[in-house]
Write an enzyme that holds these catalytic residues in place. Sequence first.
Site, PDB file in Angstrom:
ATOM      1  N   VAL A  81     -22.800  73.465 -26.210  1.00 10.08           N
ATOM      2  CA  VAL A  81     -21.760  74.481 -26.005  1.00 10.08           C
ATOM      3  C   VAL A  81     -21.553  75.281 -27.287  1.00 10.08           C
ATOM      4  O   VAL A  81     -21.506  76.517 -27.276  1.00 10.08           O
ATOM      5  CB  VAL A  81     -20.442  73.824 -25.551  1.00 10.08           C
ATOM      6  CG1 VAL A  81     -19.292  74.823 -25.596  1.00 10.08           C
ATOM      7  CG2 VAL A  81     -20.581  73.253 -24.150  1.00 10.08           C
ATOM      8  N   ASP A  82     -21.428  74.581 -28.416  1.00 13.38           N
ATOM      9  CA  ASP A  82     -21.260  75.270 -29.692  1.00 13.38           C
ATOM     10  C   ASP A  82     -22.469  76.132 -30.021  1.00 13.38           C
ATOM     11  O   ASP A  82     -22.330  77.285 -30.461  1.00 13.38           O
ATOM     12  CB  ASP A  82     -21.050  74.242 -30.813  1.00 13.38           C
ATOM     13  CG  ASP A  82     -19.654  73.657 -30.837  1.00 13.38           C
ATOM     14  OD1 ASP A  82     -18.716  74.344 -30.395  1.00 13.38           O
ATOM     15  OD2 ASP A  82     -19.501  72.512 -31.287  1.00 13.38           O
ATOM     16  N   VAL A  83     -23.661  75.579 -29.836  1.00 13.59           N
ATOM     17  CA  VAL A  83     -24.877  76.310 -30.191  1.00 13.59           C
ATOM     18  C   VAL A  83     -25.011  77.580 -29.356  1.00 13.59           C
ATOM     19  O   VAL A  83     -25.302  78.662 -29.884  1.00 13.59           O
ATOM     20  CB  VAL A  83     -26.115  75.411 -30.013  1.00 13.59           C
ATOM     21  CG1 VAL A  83     -27.397  76.219 -30.205  1.00 13.59           C
ATOM     22  CG2 VAL A  83     -26.078  74.252 -31.003  1.00 13.59           C
TER      23      VAL A  83
ATOM     24  N   ALA B 139     -24.838  69.435 -29.395  1.00 13.76           N
ATOM     25  CA  ALA B 139     -23.598  70.159 -29.070  1.00 13.76           C
ATOM     26  C   ALA B 139     -23.949  71.537 -28.523  1.00 13.76           C
ATOM     27  O   ALA B 139     -23.709  72.573 -29.146  1.00 13.76           O
ATOM     28  CB  ALA B 139     -22.714  70.257 -30.309  1.00 13.76           C
TER      29      ALA B 139
ATOM     30  N   GLY C 280     -22.577  80.194 -30.334  1.00 18.01           N
ATOM     31  CA  GLY C 280     -23.048  80.859 -31.541  1.00 18.01           C
ATOM     32  C   GLY C 280     -24.083  81.921 -31.235  1.00 18.01           C
ATOM     33  O   GLY C 280     -24.101  82.993 -31.856  1.00 18.01           O
TER      34      GLY C 280
END
Length: 405
Positions: A175-177, A173, A180
């Site tokens: 995009v999430d990483v 994932a 973050g």
Amino acid sequence: MPGPLAGVRIFDLSRILAGPSATQLLGDLGAEVIKVERPGQGDDTRKWGPPFLKDEEGRDTAESAYYVSCNRSKRSLTLDIAKPEGQALARRLIGTSDVVIENFKAGDLARYGLDYESLKPEFPKLVYCSITGFGQTGPYAERAGYDILIQAMGGIMSITGEADGPPMKVGVAIVDVMCGMYACVAILAALRHRDRTGEGQFIDLALLDTEISWLVNQGANYLIGGKAPGRLGNAHPNIVPYTVMPASDGWFVLGVGNEAQYRKFCEFAGRAELAEDARFATNAARVKHRDLLYPILEEVTRARPVAAWIEGLERLGVPAGPVNDIAQVFADPQARARRMKIEMDREGVQGGRVPMIGNPIQFSASPVEYRDPPPRLGEHTEAVLADLLGLGPEEIAALRARGVV
């Protein structure tokens, strides 16, 4: 020695991956992270398995590998912020904190008086980071954001996958990483600003914005060249040869970055004439004629095993390497030497230890701290309320009886 962020406290209202990956990194760097979770439910990713951690009898616990991947160096506090008492406790805890991070939909926390505008008058030094799918402004601001949705909308799937295949998402994932990671950078910059001026601020981070930002050279190729890039499989849009190559017994990667490396490769491959051919003599020419060159090179590389290519090209300084699966990654002597697999003590799990991916940051003076394994739901509720708010056992028991914690 305490970590570089020792003394920073983070009130973490985030869940899933973008926010938790950010707060795990900040926790590794020494910040105190209070992970706020809904009583009886917790972070959704606790249930995102299998696989799950096993208990001492080999049974699944309530913590999935997904949850474990991004929640160490935190203390878990259960708190129902939908209840007025929960909101009051949240505000008291925020008053002891330097940072709030949350990933509710735009405007949701205003219902509970826990949005930035509600908190700012009382806590002017607060750094408040909000992660949403599309940000606080724009026509999509009220939409929810999910990694696969943003990978699709943000363009990365259009350039990932084989040229004649369907659009393809990245295998993690990403995009999430990456959001973050941007959250960490923004929080640290905002803390520096606060320490210099005494002023807190609101950080508006969107998954879509961050995804667009790391289109990097592919985005620039479009902005300058005027043509939307397409899928090239493992090939590079601007460098040739730079891809996965077949060998007689598997695959290896070849990453030729300049003309000297290309000449060395051609000589080692026994095809020195390919460095003199006008169609392939320069990188610009090779990019233009990639469809002619790659079939020739693939025929050549199929003649030798992977080890022969890697060992021979490494001696010449030509970038080449194996295509490892994840088991091979953690067995690799370089990954082992850099402690990219760690284990953290924890009672009640099989073997008494939790395996985790290590933090890649290597400090010379203030090493990364692996203080606490990923917590059980509400594991530190009593300790947090007692240590930070001075609540006694009877008060905490009454809050628990009313479903506040």
